[in-house]
Design an enzyme around this catalytic site. Structure first.
Site, PDB file in Angstrom:
ATOM      1  CG  ASN A 133      -1.812   1.220   1.297  1.00 57.00           C
ATOM      2  OD1 ASN A 133      -1.361   2.349   1.121  1.00 57.00           O
ATOM      3  ND2 ASN A 133      -3.086   1.004   1.565  1.00 57.00           N
ATOM      4  CG  ASN A 171      -0.551   6.919   2.744  1.00 56.17           C
ATOM      5  OD1 ASN A 171      -1.650   7.321   2.382  1.00 56.17           O
ATOM      6  ND2 ASN A 171       0.034   7.363   3.843  1.00 56.17           N
ATOM      7  CD  GLU A 220      -4.676   4.460   0.922  1.00 56.01           C
ATOM      8  OE1 GLU A 220      -5.244   5.573   1.015  1.00 56.01           O
ATOM      9  OE2 GLU A 220      -4.044   3.942   1.851  1.00 56.01           O
ATOM     10  CG  ASP A 229      -4.628  -2.158   3.066  1.00 58.25           C
ATOM     11  OD1 ASP A 229      -5.083  -2.878   3.973  1.00 58.25           O
ATOM     12  OD2 ASP A 229      -4.501  -0.921   3.188  1.00 58.25           O
ATOM     13  CG  ASN A 237      -8.102  -1.287   5.295  1.00 54.26           C
ATOM     14  OD1 ASN A 237      -7.345  -0.807   6.137  1.00 54.26           O
ATOM     15  ND2 ASN A 237      -8.285  -0.734   4.104  1.00 54.26           N
ATOM     16  CG  ASP A 272       0.145   4.295   6.311  1.00 55.82           C
ATOM     17  OD1 ASP A 272       0.289   3.881   5.142  1.00 55.82           O
ATOM     18  OD2 ASP A 272      -0.943   4.737   6.735  1.00 55.82           O
ATOM     19  CG  HIS A 273       0.259  -0.221   4.469  1.00 57.12           C
ATOM     20  ND1 HIS A 273      -0.594  -1.273   4.701  1.00 57.12           N
ATOM     21  CD2 HIS A 273      -0.512   0.895   4.573  1.00 57.12           C
ATOM     22  CE1 HIS A 273      -1.809  -0.828   4.931  1.00 57.12           C
ATOM     23  NE2 HIS A 273      -1.789   0.485   4.862  1.00 57.12           N
TER      24      HIS A 273
END
Length: 267
Positions: free
Chosen positions: A8, A10, A36, A152, A154, A255-256
């Protein structure tokens, strides 16, 4: 050996500014699924269609700066599919599938980005709608071909998949309904044809080393207060070809963390 990565981003522009392309050049995956992307076709054109010699294929969200998925590949696909036939979520750019078919086999690599419900009840309900619609799609896909889905999700499946599982049982990403959906999808003694969580096949008891996402609050990354949200889900025959995995926690493109699996597979 076929090296398959997932991350991911971001935001592809942000990840690229933090050295993503150099990492790809060094790590040399054959295929990399990204989520993302947070960009449109015009943003990617001339800048990110290729990274470190890999050709990118994308499904962009209609909304600017939102969601979007892609797959970078060293091998030319036989077909490219975007979306899975549900307008609400196809508009959000959550699914791209590359097919690598030959006369002897049908094989797909999928990059998917599941909705997050953490922003409130409205998005949590959208997440539940996504799960309800996506499950039969995966069943149909498996009936027709072998595939590996990276992305991802989630969702943290089990208590070993996040640091503070007790305090998160009522939070999006670890809700009983979300976890039950993933359990229903995966192979068990009662469901021998279910998909396989490839990381857990290779690392059935890993805890802290398994995390792929950390909140930006409270020094979560430094303290490794993380969640395992990023998966390789494979049909059983392909999962049996998985030989090694690596979560690159030290790489901070977003952040991944990237997760890579080596498969004894030739495209």
């Amino acid at each position: 050996m076929f090296k398959l990565s997932s991350l991911n981003l971001n935001g592809i522009r942000s990840a690229a500014s933090k050295g993503l392309e150099q990492w790809i050049a060094t790590t040399r995956p054959d295929c990399m699924c990204v989520q993302e992307v947070k960009a449109q076709a015009a943003d990617v054109q001339g800048r990110f269609e290729q990274l470190a010699g890999l050709q990118g294929y994308f499904h962009f969200a209609q909304k600017k700066g939102y969601a979007g998925v892609g797959i970078y590949t060293r091998h030319a696909p036989s077909d490219v599919l975007t979306g899975f036939g549900v307008p609400e979520f196809d508009a959000e750019g959550r699914y791209v599938e590359l097919r690598f078919d030959t006369p002897a086999r049908k094989l797909s690599i999928v990059s998917a980005y599941f909705p997050s419900g953490s922003s409130g009840e409205e998005r949590q309900q959208a997440k539940f709608r996504f799960l309800e619609a996506f499950y039969p799609h995966l069943l149909q896909l498996q009936a027709e071909r072998e595939f590996i889905l990276c992305g991802d999700l989630n969702i943290a499946h089990q208590p070993i998949d996040l640091k503070n599982w007790r305090s998160n049982q009522k939070n999006s990403g670890f809700l009983p309904e979300e976890r039950a959906w993933l359990t229903k999808l995966l192979r068990t003694n009662d469901n021998p044809r279910g998909l396989v969580d490839v990381y857990r096949r290779l690392q059935p008891s890993a805890t802290d080393a398994a995390y792929t996402w950390w909140s930006n609050r409270g020094q979560a990354w430094a303290k490794n207060v993380g969640w395992r949200l990023d998966y390789h889900l494979a049909t059983p025959a392909l999962a049996e070809l998985a030989r090694a995995e690596h979560v690159y926690k030290e790489q901070r493109f977003s952040d991944h963390a990237p997760i890579t699996v080596d498969y004894a597979l030739a495209l």
